[in-house]
Design a protein around this motif. Structure first.
Motif, short mmCIF file in Angstrom:
data_model
loop_
_atom_site.label_atom_id
_atom_site.label_comp_id
_atom_site.label_asym_id
_atom_site.label_seq_id
_atom_site.Cartn_x
_atom_site.Cartn_y
_atom_site.Cartn_z
N GLY A 75 0.82 -1.21 0.00
CA GLY A 75 0.00 0.00 0.00
C GLY A 75 0.85 1.26 0.00
N GLU A 76 1.97 1.20 0.71
CA GLU A 76 2.87 2.35 0.77
C GLU A 76 3.47 2.65 -0.61
N GLU A 77 3.87 1.59 -1.32
CA GLU A 77 4.44 1.80 -2.66
C GLU A 77 3.38 2.32 -3.63
N LEU A 78 2.17 1.79 -3.54
CA LEU A 78 1.09 2.25 -4.42
C LEU A 78 0.81 3.74 -4.21
N GLU A 79 0.89 4.17 -2.95
CA GLU A 79 0.66 5.58 -2.67
C GLU A 79 1.79 6.44 -3.22
N ARG A 80 3.00 5.92 -3.12
CA ARG A 80 4.18 6.65 -3.58
C ARG A 80 4.29 6.64 -5.10
N ASN A 81 3.89 5.51 -5.73
CA ASN A 81 4.03 5.35 -7.17
C ASN A 81 2.80 4.64 -7.73
N PRO A 82 1.73 5.36 -8.04
CA PRO A 82 0.48 4.75 -8.54
C PRO A 82 0.69 3.91 -9.79
N ARG A 83 1.72 4.20 -10.58
CA ARG A 83 1.96 3.45 -11.82
C ARG A 83 2.39 2.01 -11.55
N SER A 84 2.67 1.68 -10.29
CA SER A 84 3.08 0.32 -9.95
C SER A 84 1.89 -0.61 -9.71
N ARG A 85 0.67 -0.08 -9.81
CA ARG A 85 -0.52 -0.83 -9.35
C ARG A 85 -0.72 -2.17 -10.04
N SER A 86 -0.29 -2.30 -11.30
CA SER A 86 -0.53 -3.57 -12.01
C SER A 86 0.67 -4.51 -11.98
N ALA A 87 1.72 -4.15 -11.24
CA ALA A 87 2.95 -4.96 -11.22
C ALA A 87 2.75 -6.30 -10.53
N ARG A 88 3.34 -7.34 -11.12
CA ARG A 88 3.31 -8.69 -10.57
C ARG A 88 4.72 -9.27 -10.65
N LEU A 89 5.26 -9.66 -9.51
CA LEU A 89 6.64 -10.16 -9.43
C LEU A 89 6.65 -11.66 -9.21
N ARG A 90 7.41 -12.36 -10.04
CA ARG A 90 7.60 -13.81 -9.88
C ARG A 90 9.10 -14.13 -9.94
N ALA A 91 9.50 -15.17 -9.23
CA ALA A 91 10.91 -15.54 -9.18
C ALA A 91 11.06 -17.05 -9.11
N ALA A 92 12.17 -17.54 -9.65
CA ALA A 92 12.44 -18.97 -9.65
C ALA A 92 13.95 -19.19 -9.64
#
Length: 315
Positions: free
Chosen positions: A282-299
């Motif tokens: 929520g903090e990042e979304l408030e700081r950077n609204p353009r991040s709202r659709s980001a999805r992170l995956r790792a392997a």
């Protein structure tokens, strides 16, 4: 007045943390952009570490840090393996890709990525590329336009939108973003205009830059470039990208099909590190609204029998 930031890195600590950086290791940032992720990786590397940062947009060269451990590669990440081999690098310890369009591209209206304002219909990430969005809008057949809008924009009535564009371009060529917005106005839902136009512009951008094919090529090459135990970390921004990444990390192919050996044991080249996609706080979304659709995956790449890692996998 301070110049606007080129790009605010998304899920910065989460993505670099999942790389589990070895200070002596070698890493690849496939989407250098403003350099936010690269600088965070460099901060975790020791004197022997190396970072190879890819970007096809020559504008990003101005963001390069003055650091002998940093190597800038002006290239599309679809050429990952070849570009590294040219530089004497056979394998790396980790690969990071942030697939989002940078804030710079949206804010630089003259590049034509945004439907707000008026600019030439360009949308080329690489300004040396031949195909522009204007070429697609004015030169593709109705059937080809319908395919682009359906496959890359996931729009509900792509044929209707293609018909609107065809009617407009018959009267005069559609050369600017404002002309395109006006051309599709009869098909634009009033209550979801921004969402509709976002999907429309996304579809054209993906087609112009060959983004899905480039992503597939980079993911396939990651299997050859990553050492066993090396990590692949990808941030995606729409379902088309996320589906490819999720399936590839799960199975080693883009359909998500788990292959098994003679004894029925799963033959998957990766062990996933993120059971579900990591999303911004929520903090990042408030700081950077353009991040709202980001999805992170790792392997992490598994240990594989000799020779198997070089066997091409079916798409």
């Amino acid at each position: 007045m301070a110049a606007p930031e080129y790009h605010v890195p998304v899920l910065l600590e989460e993505s670099v943390g999942l790389l589990d950086i070895d200070p002596r290791g070698t890493y690849a940032d496939l989407t250098f952009g403003g350099g936010g992720h690269s600088r965070r990786i460099l901060a975790a590397l020791g004197p022997e570490g190396r970072l190879y940062a890819f970007d096809q947009d020559s504008d990003t060269r101005a963001n390069c840090p003055d650091d002998t451990r940093f190597h800038y590669v002006e290239s599309n990440f679809r050429f990952l393996r070849g570009a590294l081999r040219l530089r004497g690098v056979g394998q790396v310890d980790g690969i990071l890709a942030d697939l989002g369009v940078s804030s710079h591209h949206f804010d630089a209206l003259e590049r034509g990525f945004s439907f707000r304002g008026e600019a030439p219909l360009d949308m080329r990430m690489n300004q040396r590329g031949r195909l522009t969005a204007a070429d697609v809008v004015n030169g593709y057949t109705n059937a080809e336009l319908t395919r682009v809008l359906r496959d890359w924009g996931e729009l509900e009535t792509p044929w209707k939108i293609a018909n609107c564009i065809e009617r407009a371009r018959t009267a005069e060529p559609v050369r600017t973003t404002a002309q395109l917005v006006e051309a599709v106005r009869p098909c634009t839902p009033r209550k979801e205009e921004a969402k509709f136009l976002t999907k429309l512009f996304q579809a054209l951008r993906i087609e112009v830059n060959g983004e899905m094919e480039a992503l597939k090529m980079a993911l396939e090459q990651s299997l050859k470039v990553l050492r066993p135990g090396g990590r692949l970390v990808v941030i995606s921004y729409h379902s088309l990208e996320d589906r490819l990444v999720k399936n590839f990390m799960r199975s080693g192919n883009f359909e998500g099909r788990i292959e098994k050996d003679f004894f029925g044991r799963s033959q998957t080249p990766f062990e996933t590190l993120t059971r579900k996609a990591v999303v911004p706080s929520g903090e990042e979304l408030e700081r950077n609204p353009r991040s709202r659709s980001a999805r992170l995956r790792a392997a992490v790449k598994r240990e594989m029998p000799a020779g198997e890692a070089d066997t091409p996998r079916k798409r």
